[in-house]
Write a protein that holds these residues in place. Structure first.
Motif, PDB file in Angstrom:
ATOM      1  N   MET A 149     -46.390 -21.227 -13.453  1.00  0.00           N
ATOM      2  CA  MET A 149     -44.952 -19.354 -14.093  1.00  0.00           C
ATOM      3  C   MET A 149     -45.862 -18.847 -12.568  1.00  0.00           C
ATOM      4  O   MET A 149     -44.933 -17.830 -13.066  1.00  0.00           O
ATOM      5  CB  MET A 149     -46.935 -18.338 -15.045  1.00  0.00           C
ATOM      6  CG  MET A 149     -46.159 -17.703 -14.886  1.00  0.00           C
ATOM      7  SD  MET A 149     -44.867 -17.469 -16.461  1.00  0.00           S
ATOM      8  CE  MET A 149     -45.403 -17.486 -18.143  1.00  0.00           C
ATOM      9  N   GLN A 150     -46.632 -19.204 -12.059  1.00  0.00           N
ATOM     10  CA  GLN A 150     -46.871 -18.503 -10.581  1.00  0.00           C
ATOM     11  C   GLN A 150     -45.770 -18.582  -9.610  1.00  0.00           C
ATOM     12  O   GLN A 150     -45.227 -16.981  -9.455  1.00  0.00           O
ATOM     13  CB  GLN A 150     -48.130 -19.260  -9.767  1.00  0.00           C
ATOM     14  CG  GLN A 150     -49.306 -19.094 -10.351  1.00  0.00           C
ATOM     15  CD  GLN A 150     -50.431 -19.708  -9.674  1.00  0.00           C
ATOM     16  OE1 GLN A 150     -50.388 -19.566  -8.043  1.00  0.00           O
ATOM     17  NE2 GLN A 150     -51.441 -20.072  -9.926  1.00  0.00           N
ATOM     18  N   GLN A 151     -44.929 -20.083  -9.480  1.00  0.00           N
ATOM     19  CA  GLN A 151     -43.824 -19.816  -9.192  1.00  0.00           C
ATOM     20  C   GLN A 151     -42.576 -19.299  -9.385  1.00  0.00           C
ATOM     21  O   GLN A 151     -41.358 -19.154  -8.974  1.00  0.00           O
ATOM     22  CB  GLN A 151     -43.369 -21.234  -9.089  1.00  0.00           C
ATOM     23  CG  GLN A 151     -41.875 -22.005  -8.111  1.00  0.00           C
ATOM     24  CD  GLN A 151     -42.610 -22.148  -7.193  1.00  0.00           C
ATOM     25  OE1 GLN A 151     -43.684 -21.767  -6.668  1.00  0.00           O
ATOM     26  NE2 GLN A 151     -41.317 -21.704  -6.101  1.00  0.00           N
ATOM     27  N   SER A 152     -42.411 -18.407 -10.924  1.00  0.00           N
ATOM     28  CA  SER A 152     -41.225 -18.343 -11.345  1.00  0.00           C
ATOM     29  C   SER A 152     -41.086 -17.104 -11.240  1.00  0.00           C
ATOM     30  O   SER A 152     -40.645 -15.719 -10.642  1.00  0.00           O
ATOM     31  CB  SER A 152     -41.508 -18.079 -13.288  1.00  0.00           C
ATOM     32  OG  SER A 152     -40.382 -17.241 -13.535  1.00  0.00           O
ATOM     33  N   VAL A 153     -42.840 -16.049 -11.289  1.00  0.00           N
ATOM     34  CA  VAL A 153     -43.431 -14.973 -11.097  1.00  0.00           C
ATOM     35  C   VAL A 153     -43.003 -14.582  -9.250  1.00  0.00           C
ATOM     36  O   VAL A 153     -42.013 -13.327  -9.076  1.00  0.00           O
ATOM     37  CB  VAL A 153     -44.726 -14.573 -10.708  1.00  0.00           C
ATOM     38  CG1 VAL A 153     -44.994 -12.855 -10.401  1.00  0.00           C
ATOM     39  CG2 VAL A 153     -44.749 -14.904 -12.487  1.00  0.00           C
ATOM     40  N   LEU A 154     -43.019 -15.598  -8.414  1.00  0.00           N
ATOM     41  CA  LEU A 154     -42.998 -14.750  -7.061  1.00  0.00           C
ATOM     42  C   LEU A 154     -41.394 -15.530  -7.247  1.00  0.00           C
ATOM     43  O   LEU A 154     -40.725 -15.166  -5.678  1.00  0.00           O
ATOM     44  CB  LEU A 154     -43.666 -16.587  -6.230  1.00  0.00           C
ATOM     45  CG  LEU A 154     -45.070 -16.390  -6.055  1.00  0.00           C
ATOM     46  CD1 LEU A 154     -45.420 -17.672  -5.275  1.00  0.00           C
ATOM     47  CD2 LEU A 154     -45.452 -14.459  -5.058  1.00  0.00           C
TER      48      LEU A 154
END
Length: 508
Positions: A457-462
């Motif tokens: 999810m972090q990667q998606s947001v970034l």
């Protein structure tokens, strides 16, 4: 071989002599403090948020208040320089700026810090236009290009040194030192100014345009307040933005009518009868919207998307200043020889080329590519900003230089503020709730909340955040391309000495 014709003993040298360089040292010291303070504070905003337990929208006013005060006082500078003399006014501006810096360092809450930044802005607002006036009068119209290159030094040191200095001081000391650092620099500048600057010869000529001041200064402040409130309110149609912005525009419009009907207005709009100055103003306006609007996004990209520290983000911005450092002195000499037109067009093309790389940024875009793009942008900035200033001032008579430099500084500050607000709104609108990601108070994903998310999810947001930055840089690049239109009308030959100047004015 035929020998080159000998110079007439009355013909002034194109080189800057020792006396002018001494004056330049004072002007550069003052300008460095004023410009450095903008970039130093930009990296301290997260620190202010935790120190004062305030939201990002609130601490952002530590920068906005400084800009508003700075823009509000600029209109007074041209008249005051003529009336009281540039040396006295410059010393006053230095004292005010240093006093404001010391007050900021002892601020006990965010409200007092914002108030003291206003005091600092009043002093800082006079330093740059006064410096331009002092230097241009000292060097004479035939050396304006070289003078602008010297005054460009603070423009270089600000983007390079500001974020690095701010990040380092916060890491090794406390946030108070980003303001206290101005105290020793300001004292040195005061001592050197007293010794080096020539004595004043104030004119007892025009009466002060109080009506113009009551229209223009509040008008600029209200308009910029409204524009600067857009990122916080999230819409142009909020009462805070519309009421302030429209009231400011109404006051500015009333000032335009007043200025065209009075003999000695606060800002002489009849200067727009000068074709070269008009196109220089248009070029500077569009350039400042795109360049300064995107300028604050670079450190944010490195901090938020790439997870760099404030000091590392500052160091990563250094190539931009290095690029400008290489081209600015060369551009200053070429402008005096071949005119500003070709130089500015080349500079704008380089800025647009470098910025276009950032339209494709991602979470893992290679640093060599990004740093190379920043270097190219810096080279373009070195060929654009000061040559455009030169184009505006080099055809003015000595009596008009103070008013011309004041006008150009107002344009630069107002356009830069509009650009910053515009790019912030575009960025925020593109980031809103990507796939249910949490939002911080600034409208951008909060770092602490992101840390609580699963890695995927972090990667998606970034990734969504990087795409938002890329789109915003695309808008800024398009704005830079539009700046080529007025720049195409700038002169491409060496400027002739303006009528009515007599011999170039040199202060002793």
């Amino acid at each position: 071989m035929t020998a080159p014709p000998a110079k007439s003993p009355d013909q002034p040298s194109d080189k800057l002599d020792a006396a002018v360089l001494k004056i330049a040292s004072v002007v550069v010291l003052g300008a460095i403090m004023s410009i450095l303070d903008v970039t130093v504070v930009s990296v301290a905003l997260p620190t202010f948020m935790s120190e004062f337990e305030a939201t990002y929208a609130t601490v952002a006013w530590t920068m906005t208040a400084y800009t508003l005060a700075l823009a509000s006082v600029i209109p007074l500078t041209g008249w005051a320089a003529d009336r009281f003399g540039t040396k006295r006014l410059y010393l006053t501006a230095l004292v005010l700026f240093v006093a404001g810096s010391v007050l900021c360092s002892v601020a006990w809450d965010v409200t007092s810090l914002i108030a003291f930044r206003v005091v600092q802005g009043f002093g800082g607002g006079m330093l740059m236009p006064l410096g331009m006036t002092i230097m241009t009068r000292a060097a004479g119209p035939h050396r304006v290009g070289r003078v602008m290159a010297v005054l460009g030094i603070p423009m270089l040191l600000g983007p390079i040194g500001g974020p690095i200095l701010g990040g380092w001081l916060i890491d090794v000391a406390t946030w108070h030192w980003i303001f206290l650092i101005n105290l020793p620099i300001g004292l040195i500048a005061l001592i050197v100014a007293v010794v080096v600057l020539p004595k004043d010869a104030p004119k007892a000529s025009e009466s002060f345009d109080f009506r113009g001041m009551l229209l223009l200064s509040p008008g600029l402040a209200l308009f910029l307040f409204g524009v600067s409130s857009i990122p916080e309110t999230g819409t142009v149609f909020s009462a805070r933005v519309l009421v302030s912005g429209l009231a400011g525009l109404a006051l500015i419009a009333a000032f335009v009518v007043h200025a065209l009907r009075t003999d000695h207005p606060l800002i002489d709009l009849r200067l727009f009868g000068n074709r070269q100055l008009t196109f220089a103003v248009l070029t500077m306006s569009v350039f400042a919207i795109g360049f300064f609007g995107a300028g604050l996004l670079f450190p944010s990209y490195f901090l938020q998307v790439r997870g760099e520290t404030t000091l590392a983000a500052g160091l990563l911005l250094a190539p931009q200043g290095i690029g400008a450092m290489l081209t600015m002195p060369i551009a200053g000499q070429l402008v005096d020889r071949i005119g500003p037109g070709k130089i500015v067009l080349t500079g704008l093309a380089l800025v647009a080329l470098g910025m276009s790389v950032f339209t494709q940024v991602g979470v893992d875009t290679g640093y060599p590519l990004l740093l190379g793009a920043l270097f190219v942008m810096g080279m373009g900035m070195g060929c654009t900003m000061m040559p455009t200033m030169t184009a505006a001032l080099q055809t003015l008579t000595d009596s008009s230089i103070a008013r011309g430099s004041t006008l150009m500084n107002i344009v630069q500050q107002a356009a830069g503020s509009i650009g910053t607000a515009m790019m912030s709104v575009i960025l925020t609108s593109r980031i809103i709730a990507p796939q249910g990601a949490p939002e911080g108070s600034s409208g951008q994903p909060d770092a602490e909340m992101l840390a609580q998310l699963p890695p995927e999810m972090q990667q998606s947001v970034l990734s969504s955040l990087a795409e938002a930055f890329g789109f915003t840089f695309l808008v800024a690049t398009i704005v830079m391309v539009f700046a080529l239109i007025p720049a195409a009308f700038l002169p491409r030959k060496r400027a002739e000495k303006p009528e009515g100047t007599g011999a170039p004015v040199v202060m002793h």
